[in-house]
Design an enzyme around this catalytic site. Structure first.
Site, mmCIF file in Angstrom:
data_model
loop_
_atom_site.group_PDB
_atom_site.id
_atom_site.type_symbol
_atom_site.label_atom_id
_atom_site.label_comp_id
_atom_site.label_asym_id
_atom_site.label_seq_id
_atom_site.Cartn_x
_atom_site.Cartn_y
_atom_site.Cartn_z
ATOM 1 N N ILE A 37 92.043 45.030 99.500
ATOM 2 C CA ILE A 37 91.466 46.193 100.169
ATOM 3 C C ILE A 37 91.254 45.906 101.646
ATOM 4 O O ILE A 37 91.538 46.755 102.502
ATOM 5 C CB ILE A 37 90.146 46.597 99.490
ATOM 6 C CG1 ILE A 37 90.416 47.049 98.052
ATOM 7 C CG2 ILE A 37 89.448 47.709 100.278
ATOM 8 C CD1 ILE A 37 89.173 47.235 97.219
ATOM 9 N N ALA B 29 84.014 55.112 96.129
ATOM 10 C CA ALA B 29 85.139 54.773 97.001
ATOM 11 C C ALA B 29 86.420 54.545 96.209
ATOM 12 O O ALA B 29 87.510 54.871 96.671
ATOM 13 C CB ALA B 29 84.813 53.536 97.836
ATOM 14 N N HIS C 78 79.141 54.683 94.209
ATOM 15 C CA HIS C 78 80.312 53.895 93.835
ATOM 16 C C HIS C 78 81.532 54.809 93.652
ATOM 17 O O HIS C 78 82.242 54.750 92.654
ATOM 18 C CB HIS C 78 80.045 53.097 92.564
ATOM 19 C CG HIS C 78 80.901 51.866 92.445
ATOM 20 N ND1 HIS C 78 80.541 50.770 91.704
ATOM 21 C CD2 HIS C 78 82.110 51.543 93.000
ATOM 22 C CE1 HIS C 78 81.482 49.830 91.783
ATOM 23 N NE2 HIS C 78 82.440 50.293 92.568
ATOM 24 N N ARG D 159 80.764 44.537 96.480
ATOM 25 C CA ARG D 159 79.760 44.382 95.435
ATOM 26 C C ARG D 159 78.396 44.290 96.105
ATOM 27 O O ARG D 159 78.231 43.617 97.124
ATOM 28 C CB ARG D 159 80.021 43.116 94.595
ATOM 29 C CG ARG D 159 81.284 43.168 93.741
ATOM 30 C CD ARG D 159 81.160 44.193 92.625
ATOM 31 N NE ARG D 159 82.326 44.199 91.742
ATOM 32 C CZ ARG D 159 83.388 44.953 91.902
ATOM 33 N NH1 ARG D 159 83.463 45.765 92.946
ATOM 34 N NH2 ARG D 159 84.387 44.910 91.044
ATOM 35 N N GLU E 21 73.161 48.506 90.542
ATOM 36 C CA GLU E 21 74.146 49.542 90.860
ATOM 37 C C GLU E 21 73.481 50.866 91.232
ATOM 38 O O GLU E 21 73.902 51.534 92.159
ATOM 39 C CB GLU E 21 75.090 49.734 89.661
ATOM 40 C CG GLU E 21 76.208 50.714 89.896
ATOM 41 C CD GLU E 21 77.298 50.187 90.806
ATOM 42 O OE1 GLU E 21 78.098 51.006 91.285
ATOM 43 O OE2 GLU E 21 77.345 48.963 91.048
ATOM 44 N N THR F 97 81.736 48.260 100.414
ATOM 45 C CA THR F 97 82.425 48.875 99.278
ATOM 46 C C THR F 97 82.825 47.810 98.254
ATOM 47 O O THR F 97 83.597 48.097 97.346
ATOM 48 C CB THR F 97 83.693 49.621 99.735
ATOM 49 O OG1 THR F 97 84.550 48.705 100.429
ATOM 50 C CG2 THR F 97 83.340 50.779 100.650
#
Length: 343
Positions: A174, A303, A301, A254, A282, A252
């Site tokens: 990424i 993305a 979350h 963790r 989370e 993006t």
């Protein structure tokens, strides 16, 4: 472990192994038809628990598992029930949750759609870098409140993306795609990755720097490092406190890679801004101060692949199955020695 020679096609017996809610989201009717054209028989019963008698009966007869989010671990006991299993094609990103050492010891070939899932994550990251550089969220909030246009010629050098410095933490799949997307913009790109040397960095069009310099010199730092024992809390208080006033942290990757307490303190003090698509835990507790912090944008979350982007995962998985069944091997294989570095 492809036993049939290159160029010789066969129809593998395949089963889907993922959470029941995932299969219809990732594999629509068209994708199921394409899968049925490649595999025999498809669909076999969807597996989300490998311990049931039905699952064991299915596993005994499969060459290939098409996995997704919610696939249980493929441990040694499961593999003993699947003597014919030769390949796993994951229609999602990371395989760390279900591909175990037993898979590698058996010589099972593994493919992942991580390259497809990287596309929307990188797009989200680019959007957030440009939006925060332009201060879009703050401007929209102020505009709604004032119902009047601000002075666009005020001497505010902190707004805009011209010659902005963006630091990329980790040249992961990424991270590299974000670099590619940033390249057409008038932005200076820094990179910290201990596994990338100056020559490779130059080939990427970035300047390699040490971790401390990345945080000191960047207007925006974008985190793309996987969560490993050595990266837990990597972005600690000292790094966060060293960031430029009004700098932006985008995460993006963790949530646990970042010291959340240190980030919260810095954001509440108004020293930095943040875009957090991931947190630790989370979902933050309802009374966590980041929920109401105006300097922080929290997203759930999202993305990664959402909605119509999920079809990209299916398309890559189907292409991998087609190649493997033809004896050509995977284009996106997962290697055991690289597994620890994958997000």
């Amino acid at each position: 472990m492809t036993e049939h020679p290159p160029g010789s096609a066969f129809r593998p017996r395949a089963a889907l192994a993922m959470h029941p809610d995932v299969a219809p989201a990732v594999l629509d009717a068209e994708a199921h038809a394409a899968l049925a054209a490649l595999c025999d028989p498809v669909p076999l019963p969807l597996l989300d628990d490998f311990t049931t008698p039905r699952a064991r009966a299915v596993l005994a007869d499969v060459d290939l598992l098409v996995t997704g989010w919610g696939c249980p671990p493929l441990d040694a006991e499961v593999l003993r029930a699947a003597p014919r299993l030769r390949a796993v094609v994951h229609a999602a990103g990371s395989v760390r949750g279900h591909v175990t050492d037993a898979c590698w010891e058996r010589g099972i070939e593994v493919s992942s759609a991580a390259a497809a899932n990287a596309v929307p994550v990188a797009e989200y990251t680019l959007a957030m870098i440009l939006l925060t550089g332009k201060r879009v969220l703050e401007s929209a909030r102020d505009y709604r409140s004032a119902r009047a246009r601000p002075d666009r010629l005020r001497p505010d050098r902190s707004t805009g993306n011209h010659r902005r410095t963006v630091g990329i933490l980790s040249a992961s799949l990424i991270g590299r795609r974000v670099i590619d997307l940033l390249r057409p913009h008038d932005i200076d790109i820094l990179l910290h990755d201990p596994y990338v040397d100056d020559k490779e960095a130059a080939g990427l069009g970035v300047r390699r720097v040490e971790l401390a310099e990345l945080f000191r010199q960047s207007d925006t730092v974008s985190v793309h490092t996987p969560l490993l024992p050595e990266t837990r809390g990597l972005v600690g208080r000292e790094l966060i406190d060293s960031m430029r006033p009004d700098a932006v942290l985008v995460n993006t990757a963790r949530g646990a890679v970042v010291d959340q307490d240190a980030l919260t303190d810095a954001a509440l003090a108004g020293r930095i801004r943040a875009v957090l698509d991931v947190t630790e835990p989370e979902v933050l507790p309802p009374d966590h101060p980041l929920w109401s912090c105006e300097n922080v944008l929290l997203t759930p979350h999202l993305a990664g692949s959402q909605g119509n982007e999920l079809r990209r995962l299916a398309d890559l998985a189907l292409a991998e199955i087609r190649r493997w069944a033809a004896g050509d091997g995977f284009l996106h294989p997962v290697r055991r020695e690289r597994l620890a570095f994958l997000a």
